[in-house]
Design an enzyme around this catalytic site. Sequence first.
Site, PDB file in Angstrom:
ATOM      1  N   THR A   1      43.817  25.804  50.682  1.00 45.36           N
ATOM      2  CA  THR A   1      42.819  26.872  50.699  1.00 45.36           C
ATOM      3  C   THR A   1      41.539  26.335  50.076  1.00 45.36           C
ATOM      4  O   THR A   1      41.582  25.528  49.151  1.00 45.36           O
ATOM      5  CB  THR A   1      43.265  28.084  49.854  1.00 45.36           C
ATOM      6  OG1 THR A   1      43.452  27.629  48.515  1.00 45.36           O
ATOM      7  CG2 THR A   1      44.541  28.687  50.364  1.00 45.36           C
TER       8      THR A   1
ATOM      9  N   GLU B   1      46.883  31.609  53.724  1.00 43.45           N
ATOM     10  CA  GLU B   1      48.229  31.965  53.247  1.00 43.45           C
ATOM     11  C   GLU B   1      49.009  32.786  54.267  1.00 43.45           C
ATOM     12  O   GLU B   1      50.193  33.032  54.101  1.00 43.45           O
ATOM     13  CB  GLU B   1      48.122  32.784  51.947  1.00 43.45           C
ATOM     14  CG  GLU B   1      47.684  32.003  50.728  1.00 43.45           C
ATOM     15  CD  GLU B   1      46.163  31.908  50.582  1.00 43.45           C
ATOM     16  OE1 GLU B   1      45.448  32.078  51.587  1.00 43.45           O
ATOM     17  OE2 GLU B   1      45.697  31.662  49.456  1.00 43.45           O
TER      18      GLU B   1
ATOM     19  N   LYS C   1      31.096  46.664  40.139  1.00 42.27           N
ATOM     20  CA  LYS C   1      31.551  47.882  39.462  1.00 42.27           C
ATOM     21  C   LYS C   1      30.347  48.567  38.866  1.00 42.27           C
ATOM     22  O   LYS C   1      29.720  48.060  37.951  1.00 42.27           O
ATOM     23  CB  LYS C   1      32.560  47.520  38.379  1.00 42.27           C
ATOM     24  CG  LYS C   1      33.882  48.148  38.680  1.00 42.27           C
ATOM     25  CD  LYS C   1      34.882  48.001  37.605  1.00 42.27           C
ATOM     26  CE  LYS C   1      36.113  48.798  38.064  1.00 42.27           C
ATOM     27  NZ  LYS C   1      37.315  48.395  37.450  1.00 42.27           N
TER      28      LYS C   1
ATOM     29  N   TRP D   1      33.404  51.434  42.568  1.00 41.56           N
ATOM     30  CA  TRP D   1      33.166  50.174  43.251  1.00 41.56           C
ATOM     31  C   TRP D   1      32.146  50.341  44.369  1.00 41.56           C
ATOM     32  O   TRP D   1      32.196  51.300  45.137  1.00 41.56           O
ATOM     33  CB  TRP D   1      34.462  49.632  43.844  1.00 41.56           C
ATOM     34  CG  TRP D   1      35.361  49.032  42.819  1.00 41.56           C
ATOM     35  CD1 TRP D   1      35.093  48.870  41.490  1.00 41.56           C
ATOM     36  CD2 TRP D   1      36.675  48.529  43.023  1.00 41.56           C
ATOM     37  NE1 TRP D   1      36.163  48.291  40.859  1.00 41.56           N
ATOM     38  CE2 TRP D   1      37.148  48.069  41.768  1.00 41.56           C
ATOM     39  CE3 TRP D   1      37.510  48.410  44.138  1.00 41.56           C
ATOM     40  CZ2 TRP D   1      38.408  47.498  41.611  1.00 41.56           C
ATOM     41  CZ3 TRP D   1      38.755  47.843  43.978  1.00 41.56           C
ATOM     42  CH2 TRP D   1      39.202  47.394  42.726  1.00 41.56           C
TER      43      TRP D   1
HETATM   44  P1  AMP Z   1      40.632  31.589  54.340  1.00 42.37           P
HETATM   45  O1  AMP Z   1      41.961  31.399  53.709  1.00 42.37           O
HETATM   46  O2  AMP Z   1      39.687  30.475  54.060  1.00 42.37           O
HETATM   47  O3  AMP Z   1      40.752  31.867  55.789  1.00 42.37           O
HETATM   48  O4  AMP Z   1      39.961  32.868  53.663  1.00 42.37           O
HETATM   49  C1  AMP Z   1      40.594  34.126  53.695  1.00 42.37           C
HETATM   50  C2  AMP Z   1      39.658  35.180  53.177  1.00 42.37           C
HETATM   51  O5  AMP Z   1      38.513  35.314  54.031  1.00 42.37           O
HETATM   52  C3  AMP Z   1      40.255  36.557  53.131  1.00 42.37           C
HETATM   53  O6  AMP Z   1      41.058  36.757  52.011  1.00 42.37           O
HETATM   54  C4  AMP Z   1      39.010  37.442  53.139  1.00 42.37           C
HETATM   55  O7  AMP Z   1      38.453  37.559  51.855  1.00 42.37           O
HETATM   56  C5  AMP Z   1      38.067  36.652  54.015  1.00 42.37           C
HETATM   57  N1  AMP Z   1      38.093  37.217  55.373  1.00 42.37           N
HETATM   58  C6  AMP Z   1      38.758  36.756  56.438  1.00 42.37           C
HETATM   59  N2  AMP Z   1      38.539  37.531  57.519  1.00 42.37           N
HETATM   60  C7  AMP Z   1      37.717  38.523  57.124  1.00 42.37           C
HETATM   61  C8  AMP Z   1      37.140  39.672  57.752  1.00 42.37           C
HETATM   62  N3  AMP Z   1      37.328  39.938  59.047  1.00 42.37           N
HETATM   63  N4  AMP Z   1      36.359  40.482  56.990  1.00 42.37           N
HETATM   64  C9  AMP Z   1      36.133  40.223  55.687  1.00 42.37           C
HETATM   65  N5  AMP Z   1      36.641  39.168  55.043  1.00 42.37           N
HETATM   66  C10 AMP Z   1      37.430  38.320  55.741  1.00 42.37           C
END
Ligand code: AMP
Length: 543
Positions: free
Chosen positions: A185, A331, A441, A446
């Site tokens: 990640t 994940e 916050k 929020w």
């Molecule tokens: P990654 O593991 O790099 O794909 O990042 C995952 C994170 O990207 C998620 O936990 C979200 O915070 C963000 N994310 C992915 N898709 C979206 C979406 N459609 N809208 C908002 N945030 C997103």
Amino acid sequence: MHGLMMESELLISSVLRHADKNFGDREIVSVTADNPLHRYTYADCCRRTRQLANAIDKLGLDHGDRIATLAWNDYRHLEAYYAIGGAGFVCHTVNPRLFPEQIVFIINHAEDKWLFVDLLILPLVEKIADQIPGVEGFVVLTDDANMPETSLKNAVSYESLIGSESDEYEWPEFDERTACALCYTSGTTGNPKGVLFSHRSQILHAYAAVSPDVMGLRSRDCVLPVVPLFHVNAWGIPYAAMMVGTKLVFPGPKMGDGETLYQLLEQEEVSLSLGVPTVWLALLQYAEASGQKLNRLERTIIGGAAVPEAMIREFRDKHDVDVIQGWGMTEMSPLGTVSTPKSGTENLSPDEMISLKAKAGRGICGVEMRIVDDEGKELPWDGVAYGALQVRGPWVCSDYYKLEGESESHTEDGWFDTGDVATIDELGYMAITDRTKDVIKSGGEWISSIDVENTAMGHAAVAEAAVIGVPHPKWTERPLLIIIKAEGAELTSEEILQWLDGKIAKWWIPDDVVFVDEIPHTATGKIKKIDLRKQFADYKLPG
Ligand code: AMP
């Protein structure tokens, strides 16, 4: 009593065998560092993958050993995916956009034994080679004619590695829970964490991905993944596409280039493309500036970050392209939700449909979702209550690689805490309001920075917007809006605040606006709020 069904293991090699038998003539088109437009068929791909598997078997590695790739989206990278995993090793896709120190950390943490590297990324690897002593050899993704002089030990060109190998290969059978791929990640704090995918999780994820209300992949589709193969396996496309036989188009190192993307989309008649919002910004800007329309593209799946309504609208109104928003995480392999319309949404007006598509989407069968409050109590699906979003299912990680039992990512009752804050409405559509660590916050309530950003992005003079919380003596925090203006556009703070007025809750309206030339992004294209907060650490709100 057990059912009387065959116990065939779910292995990625079975997808390759199916693709070879059924879609041998389908094309795979790639831009590579050594060829502006390489073209071959599924049959060629499967044949060369078997040759590569034979070559890998001779490297003297043990099953389960990690083999890394540092490469862009192209046919050789695809072959490596299947050959490494299919032969019983673990394909560790490394993101070349990370800082060199992170790449070194990741390769050493994974104990990668060999490394497949793109020609264009070779100089980076040469610089860090002495810091990754565990890597025994390097395969450069090119042929001997284009193979440069290199200081790397045991360096060999890809084509010479596979050239003399037999194209017959008996894919080994083993337990479907065996690991086949590894992806770290791109966390913004602490060291990156490894997510280890199994053959079983990849196959189940691919079956879900192809289904009509998810990606709806058909054999007659032509798919161009702009999302990199190193970003959660290009959201599962290598497996899903070959399961159904879609034509594949890979933009190689040109994935951030609006003009190349436009040409590939048109010339290759791409029907579906996938990527993060920032990539589509580049493409839409190119189309706008050159006065061209996307004539072939039917739909695009956008995820990885929130998709602004303005983008969904522009795709629809100017290009007749349907946007499907997806949400997920490394994940989660990564698919969790998609914003496809479900029964009961037939009578929505065009504007209501845009609002629906601006949500992250509804759960895919295989991913259970819940939102919980600070005490862990489950919250209602009413579109209003927001809380920590938790998931579970067969393609959600049960832990992080080599951190088993150490991270606090899972609840005692077995759910994965995504770190996202969300609402879920009565129809089951989830909307992300923030990352837990990015929430603002204000007065105990929020504020959704994502909603404010998306609304600001609806203004024609805004190219990109980010909202962060800054300390406030009375309200704890108040939102600060950071904007990059569209090229040549004029915009004042008063104008954008006026634009927001009436479109979002009054108390969400930012206390101030700053205009910048650049907003920092992570290696996977998300706004890097942590850097913005550092940048504006000494910022004082007016008054
Ligand atoms: P990654 O593991 O790099 O794909 O990042 C995952 C994170 O990207 C998620 O936990 C979200 O915070 C963000 N994310 C992915 N898709 C979206 C979406 N459609 N809208 C908002 N945030 C997103």
